[in-house]
Design a protein around this motif. Sequence first.
Motif, PDB file in Angstrom:
ATOM      1  N   ARG A 131       0.812  -1.215   0.000  1.00 58.00           N
ATOM      2  CA  ARG A 131       0.000   0.000   0.000  1.00 58.00           C
ATOM      3  C   ARG A 131       0.850   1.272   0.000  1.00 58.00           C
ATOM      4  O   ARG A 131       0.486   2.263  -0.641  1.00 58.00           O
ATOM      5  CB  ARG A 131      -0.921   0.000   1.235  1.00 58.00           C
ATOM      6  N   ALA A 134       1.803   2.918  -3.160  1.00 62.33           N
ATOM      7  CA  ALA A 134       0.679   3.286  -4.027  1.00 62.33           C
ATOM      8  C   ALA A 134       0.010   4.595  -3.616  1.00 62.33           C
ATOM      9  O   ALA A 134      -0.784   5.138  -4.376  1.00 62.33           O
ATOM     10  CB  ALA A 134      -0.357   2.163  -4.024  1.00 62.33           C
ATOM     11  N   VAL A 135       0.322   5.090  -2.432  1.00 63.90           N
ATOM     12  CA  VAL A 135      -0.436   6.245  -1.919  1.00 63.90           C
ATOM     13  C   VAL A 135       0.434   7.482  -1.732  1.00 63.90           C
ATOM     14  O   VAL A 135       1.659   7.414  -1.774  1.00 63.90           O
ATOM     15  CB  VAL A 135      -1.124   5.901  -0.578  1.00 63.90           C
ATOM     16  N   ARG A 136      -0.229   8.611  -1.496  1.00 65.47           N
ATOM     17  CA  ARG A 136       0.500   9.849  -1.230  1.00 65.47           C
ATOM     18  C   ARG A 136       1.162   9.758   0.135  1.00 65.47           C
ATOM     19  O   ARG A 136       0.494   9.488   1.132  1.00 65.47           O
ATOM     20  CB  ARG A 136      -0.457  11.056  -1.263  1.00 65.47           C
ATOM     21  N   PRO A 137       2.468   9.979   0.193  1.00 66.33           N
ATOM     22  CA  PRO A 137       3.164   9.897   1.486  1.00 66.33           C
ATOM     23  C   PRO A 137       2.788  11.070   2.385  1.00 66.33           C
ATOM     24  O   PRO A 137       2.225  12.062   1.927  1.00 66.33           O
ATOM     25  CB  PRO A 137       4.640   9.944   1.092  1.00 66.33           C
ATOM     26  N   PRO A 138       3.091  10.973   3.683  1.00 62.64           N
ATOM     27  CA  PRO A 138       2.734  12.035   4.628  1.00 62.64           C
ATOM     28  C   PRO A 138       3.452  13.342   4.320  1.00 62.64           C
ATOM     29  O   PRO A 138       4.612  13.337   3.911  1.00 62.64           O
ATOM     30  CB  PRO A 138       3.206  11.483   5.977  1.00 62.64           C
ATOM     31  N   GLU A 142       1.351  16.643   8.291  1.00 63.40           N
ATOM     32  CA  GLU A 142       0.763  15.390   8.795  1.00 63.40           C
ATOM     33  C   GLU A 142       1.717  14.709   9.778  1.00 63.40           C
ATOM     34  O   GLU A 142       1.291  14.156  10.799  1.00 63.40           O
ATOM     35  CB  GLU A 142       0.429  14.463   7.618  1.00 63.40           C
ATOM     36  N   ASP A 193     -14.408   3.362  -3.289  1.00 65.82           N
ATOM     37  CA  ASP A 193     -14.901   4.629  -2.765  1.00 65.82           C
ATOM     38  C   ASP A 193     -15.880   5.238  -3.766  1.00 65.82           C
ATOM     39  O   ASP A 193     -15.611   5.233  -4.965  1.00 65.82           O
ATOM     40  CB  ASP A 193     -13.706   5.573  -2.555  1.00 65.82           C
TER      41      ASP A 193
ATOM     42  N   ALA B  88      -7.275   4.792   2.007  1.00 69.93           N
ATOM     43  CA  ALA B  88      -7.429   6.161   1.508  1.00 69.93           C
ATOM     44  C   ALA B  88      -6.391   6.449   0.429  1.00 69.93           C
ATOM     45  O   ALA B  88      -5.520   5.627   0.147  1.00 69.93           O
ATOM     46  CB  ALA B  88      -7.288   7.144   2.664  1.00 69.93           C
ATOM     47  N   ARG B  89      -6.500   7.634  -0.156  1.00 70.83           N
ATOM     48  CA  ARG B  89      -5.553   8.038  -1.197  1.00 70.83           C
ATOM     49  C   ARG B  89      -4.220   8.483  -0.608  1.00 70.83           C
ATOM     50  O   ARG B  89      -3.203   8.487  -1.293  1.00 70.83           O
ATOM     51  CB  ARG B  89      -6.169   9.137  -2.053  1.00 70.83           C
ATOM     52  N   SER B  90      -4.245   8.887   0.652  1.00 73.71           N
ATOM     53  CA  SER B  90      -3.012   9.256   1.352  1.00 73.71           C
ATOM     54  C   SER B  90      -2.759   8.258   2.465  1.00 73.71           C
ATOM     55  O   SER B  90      -3.700   7.672   3.012  1.00 73.71           O
ATOM     56  CB  SER B  90      -3.153  10.655   1.959  1.00 73.71           C
ATOM     57  N   PHE B  92      -1.826   8.979   5.389  1.00 78.26           N
ATOM     58  CA  PHE B  92      -2.342   9.609   6.615  1.00 78.26           C
ATOM     59  C   PHE B  92      -3.796   9.280   6.891  1.00 78.26           C
ATOM     60  O   PHE B  92      -4.189   9.112   8.052  1.00 78.26           O
ATOM     61  CB  PHE B  92      -2.168  11.130   6.501  1.00 78.26           C
ATOM     62  N   ASN B  93      -4.615   9.206   5.854  1.00 76.37           N
ATOM     63  CA  ASN B  93      -6.050   9.013   6.067  1.00 76.37           C
ATOM     64  C   ASN B  93      -6.502   7.555   6.087  1.00 76.37           C
ATOM     65  O   ASN B  93      -7.699   7.268   6.090  1.00 76.37           O
ATOM     66  CB  ASN B  93      -6.844   9.806   5.030  1.00 76.37           C
ATOM     67  N   PRO B 165     -13.318   5.810   2.963  1.00 80.97           N
ATOM     68  CA  PRO B 165     -12.277   6.694   3.477  1.00 80.97           C
ATOM     69  C   PRO B 165     -12.715   8.158   3.393  1.00 80.97           C
ATOM     70  O   PRO B 165     -13.555   8.505   2.570  1.00 80.97           O
ATOM     71  CB  PRO B 165     -11.082   6.440   2.561  1.00 80.97           C
ATOM     72  N   ASP B 168      -8.553  14.002   1.894  1.00 76.79           N
ATOM     73  CA  ASP B 168      -8.447  15.452   1.740  1.00 76.79           C
ATOM     74  C   ASP B 168      -8.955  15.830   0.345  1.00 76.79           C
ATOM     75  O   ASP B 168      -8.734  15.093  -0.624  1.00 76.79           O
ATOM     76  CB  ASP B 168      -6.980  15.902   1.878  1.00 76.79           C
ATOM     77  N   ASP B 171      -6.645  15.516  -2.486  1.00 80.75           N
ATOM     78  CA  ASP B 171      -6.180  14.183  -2.878  1.00 80.75           C
ATOM     79  C   ASP B 171      -7.162  13.448  -3.787  1.00 80.75           C
ATOM     80  O   ASP B 171      -6.834  12.400  -4.345  1.00 80.75           O
ATOM     81  CB  ASP B 171      -5.929  13.317  -1.627  1.00 80.75           C
ATOM     82  N   LEU B 174      -6.126  12.235  -7.218  1.00 81.06           N
ATOM     83  CA  LEU B 174      -4.958  11.349  -7.378  1.00 81.06           C
ATOM     84  C   LEU B 174      -5.365  10.017  -8.011  1.00 81.06           C
ATOM     85  O   LEU B 174      -6.445   9.497  -7.733  1.00 81.06           O
ATOM     86  CB  LEU B 174      -4.298  11.091  -6.016  1.00 81.06           C
TER      87      LEU B 174
END
Lengths: 223, 223
Positions: A131, A134-138, A142, A193, B88-90, B92-93, B165, B168, B171, B174
């Motif tokens: 995962r 694949a995702v936007r890092p912090p 954050e 989603d 989530a896409r990030s 963090f979430n 999720p 933001d 995001d 993305l």
Amino acid sequence: MLSTTERTRLGRAKHKARTARTDLYDLLDAGSVCHLGVVVNGAPMVVPTGYGRIGDTLYLHGSTGARSLRAGGEVCVTVTLVDGLVLARSAFNHSLNHRSAMVYGVPRVVGDEEESLAALRALTEQFAPGRWDAVRPPTAKELAATRVLALSLEEASVKVRTGPPVDDEDDLGLPVWAGVVPVRQVFGAPEPDPGLAPGTGVPEHVAALSGALAPSGGTAGAR
Amino acid sequence: MLSTTERTRLGRAKHKARTARTDLYDLLDAGSVCHLGVVVNGAPMVVPTGYGRIGDTLYLHGSTGARSLRAGGEVCVTVTLVDGLVLARSAFNHSLNHRSAMVYGVPRVVGDEEESLAALRALTEQFAPGRWDAVRPPTAKELAATRVLALSLEEASVKVRTGPPVDDEDDLGLPVWAGVVPVRQVFGAPEPDPGLAPGTGVPEHVAALSGALAPSGGTAGAR
């Protein structure tokens, strides 16, 4: 070898103890949620939370405002995997096939950004392997809002119960069905989603969880 | 309504709080294992164990020698049901869809034999409904070796996270798959004890767990 301090030495059911470090690692790697115990105002508080492992360190994280992470002092982190209901011929001998680990210690608050990111990667990968990439890092913001704790796996115990019920000799002739009902945690089919752009396919690392699109084409896979 | 003491009032994510007593009961009735937190020599100790509920009382049990049951003082009992991975896409979430209950209090040691038996029945039924009437009940000797604790459900909190999720705004565009991977606990087909008399059929209360022989004829049923 795992430690044998007074609190990690099993008081009873010593035969259920596992003492190899690899047993601890295997169990932690197979789980996804731990129960973090802290002491707040002299009383225990137990919260479920995610975790990740890097070598001999267990990482926890949460909001900088979380009471459980601000408590300070000693913690006990317990990971429990339930494998089966053990149905004996007597009420007394009922049990649960399970694997559980208890880790004791005083966690260190991670201040270093590089270690924080490595910890968050481990936490995310524990949750769903593949995962993180694949995702936007912090973002820096954050990271600043996240408290990361590092707990050494130095003081830990592992307990495992497997196999059929152990009934009293005198009960073996009773006309009672006895045995084990296996328990497994399975993943269902991914639910996109509602805001997802149409045509966004389920990536391999997500499909691999449920097995829905896995090469074997099986049904929901046990983890 | 559930209590709103300082420690049962959610500090963050207040929207996840449930405040009706029935939410607490439903959650406890759906679980099978709790994590019992106690304080031993000033440090927390968290152990997985079974439980049962009768009205407004949660019952725990174990060996009279169990350190966790001899600790005395305040406890925190947490029951957690995991319902899904929230991707989530990030990073963090990311989150976990789950239902969890935390119960605080000082448990009472049950001395009365009638209450002990009722508690053990509740514990057994929580484990496998219908089991108590099918098995040999506890003897006086077994009762003497068992410690039963009663914990009032007076001070408790319930937290529930459901749904997709929450990413933001920035995001949402993305190219990252986001959604929920459901998690379920399922029972497998019953495995008879090797010592079982040949021809002993799987009783209805056991078959009902896995659904293997249930009228619906389905596969392993989610609990």
